[in-house]
Design an enzyme around this catalytic site. Sequence first.
Site, PDB file in Angstrom:
ATOM      1  CB  CYS A   2      -0.866   0.038   1.243  1.00 24.95           C
ATOM      2  SG  CYS A   2      -1.835  -1.434   1.486  1.00 24.95           S
ATOM      3  NE  ARG A  27       5.038   1.369  -1.096  1.00 27.66           N
ATOM      4  CZ  ARG A  27       5.933   1.339  -0.126  1.00 27.66           C
ATOM      5  NH1 ARG A  27       7.101   1.882  -0.308  1.00 27.66           N
ATOM      6  NH2 ARG A  27       5.662   0.779   1.022  1.00 27.66           N
ATOM      7  CD1 TRP A  76      -1.283  -6.652  -0.303  1.00 27.73           C
ATOM      8  CD2 TRP A  76      -0.373  -6.338  -2.298  1.00 27.73           C
ATOM      9  NE1 TRP A  76      -0.708  -7.827  -0.684  1.00 27.73           N
ATOM     10  CE2 TRP A  76      -0.138  -7.667  -1.895  1.00 27.73           C
ATOM     11  CE3 TRP A  76       0.118  -5.909  -3.540  1.00 27.73           C
ATOM     12  CZ2 TRP A  76       0.561  -8.577  -2.676  1.00 27.73           C
ATOM     13  CZ3 TRP A  76       0.814  -6.818  -4.304  1.00 27.73           C
ATOM     14  CH2 TRP A  76       1.035  -8.138  -3.883  1.00 27.73           C
ATOM     15  CG  ASN A 102       0.294   2.285   3.603  1.00 22.99           C
ATOM     16  OD1 ASN A 102      -0.717   2.297   2.919  1.00 22.99           O
ATOM     17  ND2 ASN A 102       1.426   2.875   3.242  1.00 22.99           N
ATOM     18  N   GLY A 103      -0.828  -0.981   6.519  1.00 21.39           N
ATOM     19  CA  GLY A 103      -0.616  -1.820   7.697  1.00 21.39           C
ATOM     20  C   GLY A 103      -1.856  -2.630   8.006  1.00 21.39           C
ATOM     21  CD  GLU A 486      18.231 -13.224  -7.167  1.00 21.35           C
ATOM     22  OE1 GLU A 486      17.513 -13.530  -6.210  1.00 21.35           O
ATOM     23  OE2 GLU A 486      17.938 -12.306  -7.966  1.00 21.35           O
ATOM     24  CE  LYS A 490      15.645 -10.572  -9.588  1.00 21.03           C
ATOM     25  NZ  LYS A 490      16.301 -10.399  -8.434  1.00 21.03           N
ATOM     26  CD  GLU A 493      10.968 -11.671  -7.497  1.00 22.77           C
ATOM     27  OE1 GLU A 493      10.542 -11.180  -6.452  1.00 22.77           O
ATOM     28  OE2 GLU A 493      12.045 -11.306  -8.008  1.00 22.77           O
ATOM     29  CG  HIS A 509      20.531 -37.825  -4.955  1.00 21.92           C
ATOM     30  ND1 HIS A 509      20.906 -39.142  -4.836  1.00 21.92           N
ATOM     31  CD2 HIS A 509      21.685 -37.106  -4.848  1.00 21.92           C
ATOM     32  CE1 HIS A 509      22.209 -39.222  -4.644  1.00 21.92           C
ATOM     33  NE2 HIS A 509      22.708 -37.991  -4.660  1.00 21.92           N
ATOM     34  CE  LYS A 611      12.411  -2.697  -5.078  1.00 20.92           C
ATOM     35  NZ  LYS A 611      13.289  -3.764  -5.599  1.00 20.92           N
TER      36      LYS A 611
HETATM   37  C1  G6P Z   1       9.451  -8.975  -1.845  1.00 23.39           C
HETATM   38  C2  G6P Z   1       9.896  -8.891  -3.290  1.00 23.39           C
HETATM   39  C3  G6P Z   1      11.209  -9.632  -3.469  1.00 23.39           C
HETATM   40  C4  G6P Z   1      12.245  -9.121  -2.476  1.00 23.39           C
HETATM   41  C5  G6P Z   1      11.740  -9.279  -1.050  1.00 23.39           C
HETATM   42  C6  G6P Z   1      12.675  -8.697   0.009  1.00 23.39           C
HETATM   43  O1  G6P Z   1       9.011 -10.260  -1.553  1.00 23.39           O
HETATM   44  O2  G6P Z   1       8.923  -9.426  -4.154  1.00 23.39           O
HETATM   45  O3  G6P Z   1      11.675  -9.414  -4.782  1.00 23.39           O
HETATM   46  O4  G6P Z   1      13.429  -9.797  -2.662  1.00 23.39           O
HETATM   47  O5  G6P Z   1      10.495  -8.607  -0.936  1.00 23.39           O
HETATM   48  O6  G6P Z   1      12.687  -7.292  -0.071  1.00 23.39           O
HETATM   49  P1  G6P Z   1      13.719  -6.392   0.712  1.00 23.39           P
HETATM   50  O7  G6P Z   1      13.262  -4.983   0.484  1.00 23.39           O
HETATM   51  O8  G6P Z   1      13.640  -6.794   2.163  1.00 23.39           O
HETATM   52  O9  G6P Z   1      15.068  -6.655   0.151  1.00 23.39           O
END
Ligand code: G6P
Length: 616
Positions: A2, A27, A76, A102-103, A486, A490, A493, A509, A611
Amino acid sequence: MCGIVGYVGSQQAAPLLLEGLGRLEHRGYDSAGIAVLGPGKESRLRMAKKAGRVRDLTEELPKRFAGRVGVGHTRWATHGPANDLNAHPHLDTKGDVAVVHNGIIDNAAALRAELTDAGVDLVSDTDTEVLAHLIGRSEAETLEEKVAEALARVEGTYGLAVLHAAFADRVVVARNGSPLIIGIGDHEMFVASDLAALVRYTTRVAHLDDGELATITAEGFTTYRRDHGGVSAVPRTATEVDVDPAAYDAGEHESFMHKEMLEQPEAAERVLRGRLDERFGTSHLGGLEMDARDLRAIRRVKVLGCGSAYYVGQMGAGLVEELARIPADAEAASEFRYRNPIIEPDTLYVAVSQSGETIDTLLAVQEIRRKGGRVVGLVNVVGSAIARECEGGIYLHAGPEVAVASTKALTNMFLGFTLLALQLGRVRDLSIADGRRLVAGLQRLPGQVAEVLAGEPDLVAPAARLAEAESLFFVGRVRGYPVAREGAQKFKEISYRHAEAYQTSELKHGPLALIDPRVPTVAVVPHDELTDRNVGALHEVAARGGPLVVVTHAEVDLGDLPSQASVHRIDVPRNERELDPILLTVPLQLLAYHAAQSLGHDIDKPRNLAKSVTVE
Ligand code: G6P
């Protein structure tokens, strides 16, 4: 997640609020809304909100929407589905009060029941609506006291902004666990949950702390602390933030992710600047606030983060163990807190987060501190909640990162870990020669990242081929395994393909059963002590017809793979073996990016993701 914006000044609020909301789109959100206080003494509150994008709201905004005081929100969904009614702002029964929040209000169900019993007709499913009613029903004299009185009834987290028709010169905001920043203009004031919404107007800001309220009027702001159901003023000085507003514009790039990937060489230089010591082969990290004796006393390192930050944390833990010979591991912060972890006094806890807001990481930090542990942060956003909660840390200096998929911040996290591991190593057994070797490696690294990025055109076609598969494996071993994790993160995502990471050694395995011509494998094969074994596993994949994309070094001989095998090889420059993981990661960013692009996805705003995840 949010987003909140607010404005008080001499300009029309609505266009500014909509523009600000547009800046918070990255966000993640599913509905948007704004409210303004109309002109004149008998001020009327006008409100418009809608499920969907900010541009949908803009298109449907009523013609008559004048007002120089207003608040806006991108929501959100947490309590109730994403629809027009649940979008913020929420109003009280009379329509005098508007709240954006927010929250999460934890005791919303009890408060909703209480309000319903009192005859209030709740029109949404949200927790936020209770706040609007509590404020509307308060008999306190000032708006600040009304808000404080309402908040005294509430358990949970919030960043909120409130309008009231009877107090038409102001916006009152409050914070508990969700960021709020006041932006100071010339006879106009702003408020936002993220700097991104402010920097086009001002770089002079004041941060609110948890438990505080603030009033903004056209002429200034006052901060308060809640006490005994009322408020008392607390002084706050504004600071100038050092950000380039252009960082929040994609410019000629088709997306922020693309722009941010290409910014990696300069971002990498920034995190290293002034921190390397060539002479003694070590690093200087003043922000850690630990001297050599403190560093020597550390017997274990535990890294905590979420998502990409967790995977790079695993690379970091590997570096610490390798360079400093201290047992180190990484754990998802979201899990750590719930298993009643043992907090040891001689463990160094490292919280890693781009945003510094991720609630799971923040709560893990608080749990460690509650139990007397020492925690430092690797954080990008200066002054963010996690940065402030930690006892010291390493700022990442990646610059603002807008795209959900983290690229430049991630690279700088890796470099931050290298600096930490180097310093920990050099107060132990890491020799000066090895220290110098790594310092020199770090100095070469930004240029090598640029070399990998220059290879982008060659990755477009293989990425598009990978995008055709419904399911993929990403594999690597030891230093290469977090790289594969990672890479898979990516890829999933932003391309929405099923991408699963495995240790290459574990292929036989289990997952080998799934390998066939429809299931490609992206393999991370550095030139190191495990190359031969890695190459052996590739042959097993190729023998079953599995297409391969191999991220490797020019020195690596892949042997005689079957002639009909589909193999695409990506060579990256070599650095010191400890630093290679980040150079092997960059092509995986490019592959994910071009796969998502070939599928026509909205890369900066992947579905269902945000984000920074500020609710549990
Ligand atoms: C969300 C995003 C991820 C990110 C994670 C941690 O889940 O979708 O892409 O890696 O938050 O975010 P931060 O701001 O703590 O690095």
